[in-house]
Structure formats: structure tokens, C-alpha cells
Design a protein around this motif. Structure first.
Motif, mmCIF file in Angstrom:
data_model
loop_
_atom_site.group_PDB
_atom_site.id
_atom_site.type_symbol
_atom_site.label_atom_id
_atom_site.label_comp_id
_atom_site.label_asym_id
_atom_site.label_seq_id
_atom_site.Cartn_x
_atom_site.Cartn_y
_atom_site.Cartn_z
ATOM 1 N N TYR A 28 -4.727 6.724 -1.353
ATOM 2 C CA TYR A 28 -4.105 5.444 -1.027
ATOM 3 C C TYR A 28 -4.315 4.490 -2.192
ATOM 4 C CZ TYR A 28 -3.366 6.739 3.824
ATOM 5 O OH TYR A 28 -2.924 7.353 4.973
ATOM 6 N N GLY A 60 -6.312 4.156 -6.872
ATOM 7 C CA GLY A 60 -6.380 4.793 -5.570
ATOM 8 C C GLY A 60 -7.764 5.023 -5.020
ATOM 9 N N ARG A 107 0.724 5.776 -0.434
ATOM 10 C CA ARG A 107 -0.138 6.947 -0.375
ATOM 11 C C ARG A 107 0.604 8.130 -0.993
ATOM 12 N NH1 ARG A 107 -0.316 7.690 6.230
ATOM 13 N NH2 ARG A 107 1.863 8.354 6.523
ATOM 14 N N GLN A 111 -9.466 7.689 -1.933
ATOM 15 C CA GLN A 111 -9.147 8.858 -1.116
ATOM 16 C C GLN A 111 -9.526 8.643 0.340
ATOM 17 O OE1 GLN A 111 -7.532 11.711 -2.015
ATOM 18 N NE2 GLN A 111 -7.651 12.386 0.132
ATOM 19 N N ALA A 130 -4.654 11.341 2.297
ATOM 20 C CA ALA A 130 -3.921 11.109 1.048
ATOM 21 C C ALA A 130 -4.747 10.209 0.144
ATOM 22 C CB ALA A 130 -2.572 10.452 1.337
ATOM 23 N N TRP A 138 0.846 -1.179 0.000
ATOM 24 C CA TRP A 138 0.000 0.000 0.000
ATOM 25 C C TRP A 138 0.891 1.241 0.000
ATOM 26 C CZ3 TRP A 138 -5.181 0.408 -0.622
ATOM 27 C CH2 TRP A 138 -5.954 -0.741 -0.449
ATOM 28 N N ARG A 182 5.323 9.676 -3.938
ATOM 29 C CA ARG A 182 4.623 8.511 -3.423
ATOM 30 C C ARG A 182 5.368 7.952 -2.212
ATOM 31 N NH1 ARG A 182 3.884 4.433 -8.110
ATOM 32 N NH2 ARG A 182 2.752 6.245 -8.853
#
Length: 131
Positions: free
Chosen positions: A94, A124, A38, A126, A92, A36, A45
Motif C-alpha cells: 500500500y 509503500g 495498492r 506491506q 498488497a 491510497w 496499481r
């Protein structure tokens, strides 16, 4: 179609919890590590967590260690990130990714991505932590 799709992002109050998911399709998740990440707009990143192929070992950035937990269900082609005691700085986008191996511990602990070798990346979900 080979893809990863994240879901579960939301607005959460500071101190709250949230679990986000990553669904794999078009390939077998079991052959890859899952991580993972973010990212904030205009920033690099940042790696958050990574879990090995069989789920036996996982590692975390120091900024989330003890509060976040990564998991995976290879049979369901899913990976998850449980986030507890959320702080506003966790806000962020993710996203999940699969790669050959997790970044070395010394790299991941500071949010580095070197050594991951990402093969497939999601778009992603949010996460916003705010009162």
C-alpha cells in the motif's frame, strides 16, 4: 526533501483492522489531494481511496467501500487509511500519493487511477492478511 513515507503495515488476521499512515515532508500537503493505492507483484496499481484537499470529500473503490476510511490532518502533514474487516485479498503493498485531483468516481470505483495526476509517490508499506 520532497517525500511521502508510509508506515503501519503489518500481518493481520482476516477480519481484523489496521490503520496505515502517510507522512509528507518537504511540501505542504494541504495543496494536494491524497490517494491510497495498492499493488501486488506483476499486477497493475489499483486505486483504493482518495480524499480532497480540504478533507470534505472522499471516495473509495467498490472493493473496499464501507470497510476502509481515508482521512487527513493537513496541520500534521499526515494522511491515514483505516482498514476494517480485512480480507486475504487485501494483501498488497500500500502506498500513498498526492495529486491534483481525485480520479472521477466512475474510475475510482473500479480501482482506476486515470485523472489523478500523481505528483509525489511513497515507497509503500506491506499489508498482509492471513491466518
Amino acid at each position: 526533501q520532497v517525500q511521502l513515507v508510509e508506515s503501519g503495515g503489518a500481518l493481520v488476521q482476516p477480519g481484523g483492522s489496521l490503520k496505515i499512515s502517510c507522512a509528507a515532508s518537504g511540501f505542504s500537503l494541504e495543496y494536494y489531494t491524497v490517494a491510497w493505492f495498492r499493488q501486488l507483484p506483476n499486477l497493475e496499481r489499483e486505486a483504493v481511496s482518495c480524499i480532497e484537499k480540504n478533507g470534505a470529500n472522499a471516495d473509495y473503490a467498490d472493493s473496499v467501500k464501507g470497510r476502509f476510511a481515508i482521512s487527513r490532518d493537513n496541520g500534521r502533514h499526515m494522511a491515514y487509511l483505516q482498514m476494517n474487516s480485512l480480507k486475504p485479498e487485501a494483501t498488497a503493498l500500500y502506498f500513498c500519493a498526492v495529486g491534483e485531483r481525485c480520479p472521477p468516481p466512475a474510475v475510482l470505483r473500479v480501482g482506476g487511477v486515470r485523472g489523478f495526476g500523481g505528483r509525489v509517490w511513497g515507497r509503500g508499506t506491506q499489508v498482509t492478511v492471513s491466518s
